[in-house]
Design a protein around this motif. Sequence first.
Motif, PDB file in Angstrom:
ATOM      1  N   ILE A 109       0.839  -1.207   0.000  1.00  0.00           N
ATOM      2  CA  ILE A 109       0.000   0.000   0.000  1.00  0.00           C
ATOM      3  C   ILE A 109       0.871   1.253   0.000  1.00  0.00           C
ATOM      4  O   ILE A 109       0.613   2.211  -0.747  1.00  0.00           O
ATOM      5  N   LEU A 110       1.915   1.243   0.817  1.00  0.00           N
ATOM      6  CA  LEU A 110       2.814   2.398   0.889  1.00  0.00           C
ATOM      7  C   LEU A 110       3.498   2.652  -0.452  1.00  0.00           C
ATOM      8  O   LEU A 110       3.541   3.798  -0.939  1.00  0.00           O
ATOM      9  N   LEU A 111       4.016   1.604  -1.075  1.00  0.00           N
ATOM     10  CA  LEU A 111       4.709   1.758  -2.359  1.00  0.00           C
ATOM     11  C   LEU A 111       3.755   2.221  -3.460  1.00  0.00           C
ATOM     12  O   LEU A 111       4.130   3.041  -4.313  1.00  0.00           O
ATOM     13  N   CYS A 112       2.536   1.715  -3.444  1.00  0.00           N
ATOM     14  CA  CYS A 112       1.557   2.123  -4.463  1.00  0.00           C
ATOM     15  C   CYS A 112       1.173   3.594  -4.305  1.00  0.00           C
ATOM     16  O   CYS A 112       0.970   4.303  -5.300  1.00  0.00           O
ATOM     17  N   ILE A 113       1.082   4.051  -3.067  1.00  0.00           N
ATOM     18  CA  ILE A 113       0.780   5.469  -2.830  1.00  0.00           C
ATOM     19  C   ILE A 113       1.934   6.344  -3.313  1.00  0.00           C
ATOM     20  O   ILE A 113       1.726   7.368  -3.982  1.00  0.00           O
ATOM     21  N   LEU A 114       3.156   5.939  -2.989  1.00  0.00           N
ATOM     22  CA  LEU A 114       4.330   6.697  -3.441  1.00  0.00           C
ATOM     23  C   LEU A 114       4.418   6.703  -4.969  1.00  0.00           C
ATOM     24  O   LEU A 114       4.785   7.721  -5.575  1.00  0.00           O
ATOM     25  N   HIS A 115       4.063   5.585  -5.578  1.00  0.00           N
ATOM     26  CA  HIS A 115       4.116   5.482  -7.037  1.00  0.00           C
ATOM     27  C   HIS A 115       3.129   6.435  -7.710  1.00  0.00           C
ATOM     28  O   HIS A 115       3.365   6.893  -8.839  1.00  0.00           O
ATOM     29  N   ALA A 116       2.029   6.746  -7.030  1.00  0.00           N
ATOM     30  CA  ALA A 116       0.987   7.591  -7.625  1.00  0.00           C
ATOM     31  C   ALA A 116       1.239   9.085  -7.435  1.00  0.00           C
ATOM     32  O   ALA A 116       0.521   9.900  -8.022  1.00  0.00           O
ATOM     33  N   ILE A 117       2.234   9.445  -6.646  1.00  0.00           N
ATOM     34  CA  ILE A 117       2.491  10.874  -6.388  1.00  0.00           C
ATOM     35  C   ILE A 117       2.826  11.644  -7.670  1.00  0.00           C
ATOM     36  O   ILE A 117       2.274  12.729  -7.904  1.00  0.00           O
ATOM     37  N   PRO A 118       3.711  11.139  -8.541  1.00  0.00           N
ATOM     38  CA  PRO A 118       3.970  11.871  -9.795  1.00  0.00           C
ATOM     39  C   PRO A 118       2.716  12.049 -10.650  1.00  0.00           C
ATOM     40  O   PRO A 118       2.567  13.071 -11.324  1.00  0.00           O
ATOM     41  N   CYS A 119       1.839  11.062 -10.613  1.00  0.00           N
ATOM     42  CA  CYS A 119       0.584  11.169 -11.368  1.00  0.00           C
ATOM     43  C   CYS A 119      -0.236  12.353 -10.868  1.00  0.00           C
ATOM     44  O   CYS A 119      -0.793  13.124 -11.657  1.00  0.00           O
ATOM     45  N   PHE A 120      -0.288  12.514  -9.564  1.00  0.00           N
ATOM     46  CA  PHE A 120      -1.028  13.636  -8.979  1.00  0.00           C
ATOM     47  C   PHE A 120      -0.374  14.970  -9.348  1.00  0.00           C
ATOM     48  O   PHE A 120      -1.059  15.975  -9.558  1.00  0.00           O
TER      49      PHE A 120
END
Length: 290
Positions: A109-120
């Motif tokens: 969950i933590l890695l997936c959230i970090l992965h989505a930061i550039p998308c945001f």
Amino acid sequence: MNILIFLSVRSYRKTPSTFYFLIISITNIIYILINLISRIVSTGFLIDLTRSSVIWCKARLSLIGVFGLISFTCSSLATIDQFFATSPNVHLRRCSNIKWTYRIILLTILLCILHAIPCFIYLDISPITKTCLVTNNAYNFYLSLYSLSLISTFPVIIMSIFGYLTYRHINLRRILIRQSADRQITRMTLIQVILVITTITPYGIQITYNLITTGIYKDTDRMIKESFSLTIVSLLTYVYFVGSCYTFLITSSRFRRAVKDHICFWRRRAQVAALIYPIQERIVFRNQVH
């Protein structure tokens, strides 16, 4: 329904594979609520918040990326766990551990959230077309690779390999002892593998085709056909997000009983009442006699 069953049945909560299924079910329903409902509203009612709200433009695709990636990752992890659980090697069977499952899920969950930061960060509403799009070309290209690899290719390959190895373990050991694996959970995992392969593979093929033909000139007719094809394979992926309950009902009699018990809960109350009332009547009768 999956969430209710996996939360209410204690053995499911304490089994690594079914705990992965619980997380998958939670993320899938959130994914559907965010993605499909917004599509219905924008298409059916012509209300597209991604064109008017920058926050929703950024949040929608970012959240879809987070929950979609968590779901596919947990599907892969559930298959790997069943490979461990059905292994004849005792050391590998010990790798199927609920404590490790909790830690792996938190890390995922933590890695997936970090992965989505550039998308945001890179998503924004175009001042020209008034559509929600990625403003960075390099990241836009990465998203295509991400869809091809992390969403389609890697889960399909991982689940195919470990699903096949799990099937081999079952064939090598015709009778699975209780400490090694639950046969019904194994069937649930294998049917999940089939569900992922059949619903996600066409999407991966479509993304591959789009990447290969990026620099090729396309007339209007071809673009319409490609858009239609992409729509079909994209809708097919929704079968994965909504189909697990039906596949579990088909493959597991225990899951069917649990669903039946929760749907027909009034019957349980009636059965309990039928047992209690005669006992109470006998007690009252004895008290009156004495």
